[in-house]
Every structure is written in structure tokens, then in C-alpha cells.
Scaffold this motif. Structure first.
Motif, mmCIF file in Angstrom:
data_model
loop_
_atom_site.group_PDB
_atom_site.id
_atom_site.type_symbol
_atom_site.label_atom_id
_atom_site.label_comp_id
_atom_site.label_asym_id
_atom_site.label_seq_id
_atom_site.Cartn_x
_atom_site.Cartn_y
_atom_site.Cartn_z
ATOM 1 N N GLU A 64 0.939 -1.081 0.057
ATOM 2 C CA GLU A 64 -0.039 -0.129 0.017
ATOM 3 C C GLU A 64 0.834 1.290 0.072
ATOM 4 N N ILE A 65 0.383 2.337 -0.757
ATOM 5 C CA ILE A 65 0.975 3.425 -0.818
ATOM 6 C C ILE A 65 -0.045 4.683 -0.145
ATOM 7 N N ARG A 66 0.320 5.259 0.809
ATOM 8 C CA ARG A 66 -0.830 6.207 1.569
ATOM 9 C C ARG A 66 -0.162 7.494 1.765
ATOM 10 N N ALA A 67 -1.035 8.522 1.241
ATOM 11 C CA ALA A 67 -0.568 9.782 1.865
ATOM 12 C C ALA A 67 -1.073 10.324 3.071
ATOM 13 N N ILE A 68 -0.281 10.761 3.995
ATOM 14 C CA ILE A 68 -0.984 11.154 5.493
ATOM 15 C C ILE A 68 -0.626 12.727 5.710
ATOM 16 N N THR A 69 -1.334 13.177 6.479
ATOM 17 C CA THR A 69 -1.128 14.646 7.025
ATOM 18 C C THR A 69 -0.631 14.631 8.105
ATOM 19 N N LEU A 70 0.250 15.796 8.540
ATOM 20 C CA LEU A 70 1.033 15.999 9.707
ATOM 21 C C LEU A 70 0.249 16.913 10.818
ATOM 22 N N GLY A 71 -0.833 17.485 10.098
ATOM 23 C CA GLY A 71 -1.709 18.218 10.980
ATOM 24 C C GLY A 71 -1.224 19.726 11.490
ATOM 25 N N PHE A 72 -2.076 20.225 12.213
ATOM 26 C CA PHE A 72 -1.586 21.540 12.447
ATOM 27 C C PHE A 72 -0.169 21.633 13.506
ATOM 28 N N GLY A 73 0.649 22.541 13.001
ATOM 29 C CA GLY A 73 1.802 22.759 13.677
ATOM 30 C C GLY A 73 2.771 21.457 13.432
ATOM 31 N N GLN A 74 2.438 20.685 12.335
ATOM 32 C CA GLN A 74 3.268 19.414 11.997
ATOM 33 C C GLN A 74 3.359 18.745 13.255
ATOM 34 N N SER A 75 2.392 18.549 14.517
ATOM 35 C CA SER A 75 2.245 17.857 15.439
ATOM 36 C C SER A 75 2.301 16.271 15.149
ATOM 37 N N GLY A 76 1.594 15.670 14.204
ATOM 38 C CA GLY A 76 1.258 14.626 13.631
ATOM 39 C C GLY A 76 0.669 13.641 14.607
ATOM 40 N N ASP A 77 -0.169 14.346 15.490
ATOM 41 C CA ASP A 77 -1.002 13.477 16.297
ATOM 42 C C ASP A 77 -1.985 12.601 15.592
ATOM 43 N N ASN A 78 -2.521 12.891 14.310
ATOM 44 C CA ASN A 78 -3.576 12.011 13.714
ATOM 45 C C ASN A 78 -2.575 10.896 12.820
ATOM 46 N N ALA A 79 -1.449 11.004 12.850
ATOM 47 C CA ALA A 79 -0.617 10.010 12.054
ATOM 48 C C ALA A 79 -0.065 9.181 12.978
ATOM 49 N N ARG A 80 0.279 9.353 14.188
ATOM 50 C CA ARG A 80 1.176 8.496 14.817
ATOM 51 C C ARG A 80 0.848 6.921 15.132
ATOM 52 N N SER A 81 -0.491 6.462 14.548
ATOM 53 C CA SER A 81 -0.558 5.221 14.743
ATOM 54 C C SER A 81 -0.300 4.473 13.699
ATOM 55 N N TRP A 82 0.215 5.139 12.477
ATOM 56 C CA TRP A 82 0.570 4.655 11.195
ATOM 57 C C TRP A 82 1.744 3.711 11.353
ATOM 58 N N ARG A 83 1.871 2.632 10.642
ATOM 59 C CA ARG A 83 3.257 1.987 10.438
ATOM 60 C C ARG A 83 3.518 1.711 9.210
ATOM 61 N N PHE A 84 4.776 2.079 8.670
ATOM 62 C CA PHE A 84 5.109 1.867 7.304
ATOM 63 C C PHE A 84 6.609 1.410 7.207
ATOM 64 N N GLY A 85 6.938 0.810 6.384
ATOM 65 C CA GLY A 85 8.313 0.252 6.017
ATOM 66 C C GLY A 85 9.163 1.408 5.213
ATOM 67 N N LEU A 86 8.364 2.182 4.650
ATOM 68 C CA LEU A 86 9.288 3.173 4.132
ATOM 69 C C LEU A 86 8.390 4.688 3.957
ATOM 70 N N ILE A 87 9.018 5.636 4.300
ATOM 71 C CA ILE A 87 8.347 6.859 4.402
ATOM 72 C C ILE A 87 9.098 8.019 3.195
ATOM 73 N N LEU A 88 8.239 8.651 2.553
ATOM 74 C CA LEU A 88 8.833 9.578 1.760
ATOM 75 C C LEU A 88 8.529 10.893 2.361
ATOM 76 N N VAL A 89 9.363 11.795 2.640
ATOM 77 C CA VAL A 89 9.029 12.944 3.017
ATOM 78 C C VAL A 89 9.643 14.232 1.858
ATOM 79 N N ASP A 90 8.176 14.487 1.101
ATOM 80 C CA ASP A 90 8.280 15.340 0.434
ATOM 81 C C ASP A 90 8.398 16.917 0.801
ATOM 82 N N GLU A 91 8.997 17.665 -0.164
ATOM 83 C CA GLU A 91 9.414 19.045 0.575
ATOM 84 C C GLU A 91 9.807 19.217 1.959
#
Length: 276
Positions: A105-132
Motif C-alpha cells: 500500500e502507498i498512502r498519503a498522510i497529513t502532519l496536522g496543525f503545527g506538524q504535530s502528527g497527532d493524527n498520524a502517529r498510529s500508522w506503521r510504514f516500512g518506507l516513508i517519503l518526506v516531500d518538500e
């Protein structure tokens, strides 16, 4: 195997991204770094069943654009890729993802307000692309993103459970792509870390900086177009250097007058150097 036409520099970078788990591409605008990473992610998803890949960005919906523009808009036209994808590609703000028939699976996630990542912390990935990546805070990378990559693929966990003697080495991967920026940004510190690890012989780090001349040599850009951009009245020398030449702008540690202090006073782009 996929039948894609690639330039030599793209082949070299793809091989490096596959070889080193921590890779960074600092490239000029328009050279196709997001497209190249989309190819890499699709290849990884096909080759490693059950691999979960995440995309995040420091700029609005750029993470979704990698899926919408690069995968759905371009790569899906390739029959070899299309036959590996299961069902429709989802592109909504709440669920932007590509599912593969082998469970990847390839999935786009959001970091949320202030890049806190609160809504994304539960995800688990083998590879993460950090664009920009220049816009993503180092604290967010270390406290939110990197911990997501520490869990092995479920396929590997199941195989080791059935056969405890198996010792499968599979570490998480972080891929950063961006244009350069100021030396005061968090990305520059990470760039130096990758660079120092690489030149000291580490087998885990790779970093490359590509300026506009690579695109000109490959036929992606016309030199006249790049020079037109450079000569625009709205284009500053600093901006051209970090946007098109892949160079971080700033002063050295030994400077008497650091860039961070003097840049605020540099308000003239085209000053007169000679008397009329």
C-alpha cells in the motif's frame, strides 16, 4: 521490467535509493524528483509484498499530489504497473491511497496543525517519503516519522513466527526529497549528517544534489528557459541558487558577519556599482 524510459541519472538514483535505507535528494525545481520517487515506491510495493509506504509533506497537499499526479496521472498508464494495482486509486483528503494485489500500500498522510502528527502517529510504514522536506521540522521527523518505520512487515513477522531460526534483516527506510534552502533550516543539518555518514563509508546513507545543468544535459530543460528565470526581476540570486543550483545558502561558521544577520539588510537586488 516495467518498460519505463529513464535517463542515466535517474537509473543511478533509483539504484542508490534501493541500496541505502536513508536517502536524500536535493534537486532543482522541475527535474522530476517526485516522479522518480513515485517510480521507486511502486517498484518497492511490487517487489516486497505487504509493504506499507507513507508519504508526507511540509507543503499543503503535496503528499496527495504524488499519488494523484504521478501515480494516477502518469504511472497507471503503464500496463505493467496497472495490472499490479488492486481496485481504484483513492484520492480524497481523508483517504488517499494505492492498494496493490500483493497487499502492499502507498498512502498519503497529513502532519496536522503545527506538524504535530497527532493524527498520524498510529500508522506503521516500512518506507516513508518526506516531500518538500525543507519545510518539515526535525522534531517532527524524529518524534513522529522515524518511529513509524521501526516495525517489520507483517509478512516477515509471520515468517519468523513460523520459523524462529529465520533472521531476516529488514530495516525501515526514510527518503527525503526537496530543493535546497537556507543553512538555518532543519534540513541542512540532516543533509550534513547524511553527507558525513556517506563519505565515511556508511552503507545506510546516501545523499545527492542535482542542479539545473543535469536537466539541461538530459534534455529536460532548455538552458534559455532557465536563464530567463534567473533574469526575472522577482528572482533573487539567493533564491536561484537554492531553487535551481541545489546549494544551501548561508555563511560558514567562521564568518565575522553571519548570513543570518546581514540577509535582513540586503534589500537591493540590482544595485548601481558605478557612477553614471
Amino acid at each position: 521490467i516495467l518498460g519505463l524510459n529513464l535517463y542515466p541519472f535517474q537509473k543511478l538514483i533509483l539504484r542508490a535509493m534501493a541500496r541505502y535505507p536513508n536517502a536524500m535528494l536535493v534537486c532543482c525545481r522541475g527535474i522530476g524528483k517526485s516522479y522518480l520517487c513515485a517510480i521507486f515506491m511502486v517498484c518497492m510495493a511490487i517487489l516486497y509484498p505487504g509493504l506499507k509506504i507513507g508519504i508526507c509533506s511540509g507543503k499543503g497537499q503535496q503528499a496527495r499530489n504524488v499519488i494523484i499526479q504521478k501515480i494516477q496521472g502518469e504511472l497507471i498508464k503503464n500496463q505493467n504497473i496497472a495490472r499490479e494495482i488492486s481496485g481504484r486509486i483513492k484520492t480524497s483528503a481523508d483517504d488517499c491511497s494505492v492498494m496493490f494485489k500483493n497487499g502492499s500500500e502507498i498512502r498519503a498522510i497529513t502532519l496536522g496543525f503545527g506538524q504535530s502528527g497527532d493524527n498520524a502517529r498510529s500508522w506503521r510504514f516500512g518506507l516513508i517519503l518526506v516531500d518538500e522536506a525543507r519545510l518539515v521540522m526535525d522534531k517532527t521527523v524524529e518524534e513522529v516519522l522515524v518511529p513509524m518505520t521501526k516495525t517489520k512487515r507483517q509478512n516477515v513477522i509471520d515468517a519468523q513466527f513460523k520459523n524462529p531460526d529465520l533472521d531476516i534483516k529488514e530495516s525501515g527506510r526514510m527518503l527525503f526529497i526537496s530543493s535546497a534552502y537556507l543553512k538555518t533550516c532543519d534540513l541542512y543539518k540532516r543533509f550534513l549528517h547524511h553527507y558525513n555518514q556517506m563519505i565515511n563509508g556508511s552503507d545506510k546513507y546516501f545523499v545527492v544534489s542535482l542542479d539545473y545543468r543535469v536537466g539541461v544535459d538530459a534534455g529536460i530543460f532548455e538552458l534559455d528557459d532557465i536563464m530567463d528565470e534567473k533574469n526575472k526581476p522577482t528572482m533573487t540570486l539567493d533564491a536561484f541558487i537554492y531553487e535551481y543550483e541545489g546549494v544551501f545558502v548561508g555563511s560558514s561558521k567562521e564568518s565575522y558577519y553571519p548570513y543570518e544577520l546581514t540577509s535582513k539588510c540586503r534589500i537591493l537586488d540590482h544595485a548601481e556599482l558605478k557612477e553614471p
